[in-house]
Design a protein around this motif. Structure first.
Motif, short mmCIF file in Angstrom:
data_model
loop_
_atom_site.label_atom_id
_atom_site.label_comp_id
_atom_site.label_asym_id
_atom_site.label_seq_id
_atom_site.Cartn_x
_atom_site.Cartn_y
_atom_site.Cartn_z
N TYR A 16 -11.98 11.89 6.49
CA TYR A 16 -11.22 11.85 5.24
C TYR A 16 -10.65 10.47 5.03
O TYR A 16 -10.41 9.72 5.99
N LEU A 17 -10.43 10.12 3.78
CA LEU A 17 -9.92 8.82 3.40
C LEU A 17 -8.67 9.01 2.54
O LEU A 17 -8.71 9.75 1.55
N PRO A 18 -7.54 8.37 2.91
CA PRO A 18 -6.36 8.48 2.04
C PRO A 18 -6.54 7.62 0.80
O PRO A 18 -7.13 6.54 0.87
N PHE A 19 -6.07 8.11 -0.34
CA PHE A 19 -6.13 7.31 -1.56
C PHE A 19 -5.06 7.78 -2.52
O PHE A 19 -4.55 8.89 -2.43
N LYS A 20 -4.69 6.90 -3.45
CA LYS A 20 -3.70 7.24 -4.46
C LYS A 20 -4.36 8.04 -5.56
O LYS A 20 -5.43 7.68 -6.05
N GLN A 21 -3.73 9.12 -5.96
CA GLN A 21 -4.27 9.95 -7.03
C GLN A 21 -4.41 9.10 -8.29
O GLN A 21 -3.59 8.22 -8.55
N GLY A 22 -5.45 9.37 -9.05
CA GLY A 22 -5.69 8.62 -10.28
C GLY A 22 -6.56 7.40 -10.06
O GLY A 22 -6.80 6.64 -10.98
N THR A 23 -7.04 7.21 -8.84
CA THR A 23 -7.93 6.09 -8.55
C THR A 23 -9.36 6.55 -8.77
O THR A 23 -10.11 6.79 -7.83
N ASP A 24 -9.73 6.70 -10.03
CA ASP A 24 -11.02 7.29 -10.37
C ASP A 24 -12.21 6.50 -9.86
O ASP A 24 -13.21 7.08 -9.46
N VAL A 72 0.82 -1.20 0.00
CA VAL A 72 0.00 0.00 0.00
C VAL A 72 0.86 1.26 0.00
O VAL A 72 0.61 2.19 -0.75
N CYS A 73 1.87 1.30 0.82
CA CYS A 73 2.70 2.50 0.92
C CYS A 73 4.09 2.31 0.32
O CYS A 73 5.02 3.01 0.65
N SER A 74 4.22 1.37 -0.58
CA SER A 74 5.54 1.09 -1.14
C SER A 74 5.94 2.09 -2.22
O SER A 74 7.09 2.16 -2.60
N SER A 75 4.99 2.89 -2.72
CA SER A 75 5.32 3.85 -3.77
C SER A 75 5.49 5.25 -3.21
O SER A 75 5.35 5.48 -2.01
N ASP A 76 5.77 6.18 -4.05
CA ASP A 76 6.01 7.57 -3.69
C ASP A 76 4.85 8.16 -2.91
O ASP A 76 3.71 8.15 -3.37
N LEU A 77 5.12 8.71 -1.73
CA LEU A 77 4.06 9.32 -0.93
C LEU A 77 3.43 10.52 -1.62
O LEU A 77 2.31 10.90 -1.31
N GLY A 78 4.13 11.11 -2.58
CA GLY A 78 3.59 12.24 -3.32
C GLY A 78 2.39 11.85 -4.18
O GLY A 78 1.65 12.71 -4.64
N GLN A 79 2.19 10.55 -4.40
CA GLN A 79 1.05 10.07 -5.16
C GLN A 79 -0.22 10.01 -4.31
O GLN A 79 -1.30 9.83 -4.82
N TRP A 80 -0.06 10.16 -3.01
CA TRP A 80 -1.20 10.04 -2.10
C TRP A 80 -1.86 11.39 -1.89
O TRP A 80 -1.23 12.43 -1.89
N THR A 81 -3.15 11.33 -1.68
CA THR A 81 -3.93 12.51 -1.32
C THR A 81 -5.05 12.03 -0.40
O THR A 81 -5.02 10.91 0.08
N PHE A 82 -6.03 12.83 -0.15
CA PHE A 82 -7.16 12.44 0.68
C PHE A 82 -8.43 12.98 0.07
O PHE A 82 -8.42 13.92 -0.71
N ILE A 83 -9.52 12.33 0.42
CA ILE A 83 -10.82 12.70 -0.13
C ILE A 83 -11.82 12.80 1.03
O ILE A 83 -11.78 11.97 1.94
N PRO A 84 -12.69 13.84 1.01
CA PRO A 84 -13.71 13.94 2.05
C PRO A 84 -14.65 12.73 2.00
O PRO A 84 -15.04 12.27 0.94
N LEU A 85 -14.98 12.20 3.18
CA LEU A 85 -15.81 11.01 3.28
C LEU A 85 -17.00 11.28 4.18
O LEU A 85 -16.85 11.72 5.32
#
Length: 85
Positions: A31-39, A7-20
């Protein structure tokens, strides 16, 4: 699937959060953490938020009306994403 290994093996800069969710007084319930581009996740959370808002309106639920702080970032602990405030 065991997400803890990658889950966290890639660049932390790819992570963001979304209101839940929604609070009855307004604003997100959290808020929920998620990888950007996870449409698909963004779409599912949007549907969840919409249904939560309908539920709150229909049943007139109450709340403590506290404001949930917006995270400032995401970090990794034990291989899992954790929101930073």
């Amino acid at each position: 699937r065991d997400w803890s290994s990658d889950v966290c093996s890639s660049d932390l800069g790819q992570w963001t959060f979304i209101p839940l969710g929604n609070k009855p007084c307004g604003g997100p319930a959290g808020y929920l953490p998620f990888k950007q581009g996870t449409d698909c996740l963004t779409e599912l959370v949007g549907q969840f938020n919409e249904q939560t808002a309908k539920f709150l309106t229909k049943y007139g639920t109450g709340s403590d009306c506290s404001t949930v702080p917006e995270p400032t970032g995401v970090t990794c602990e034990n291989g899992m994403p954790v929101l930073v405030y």
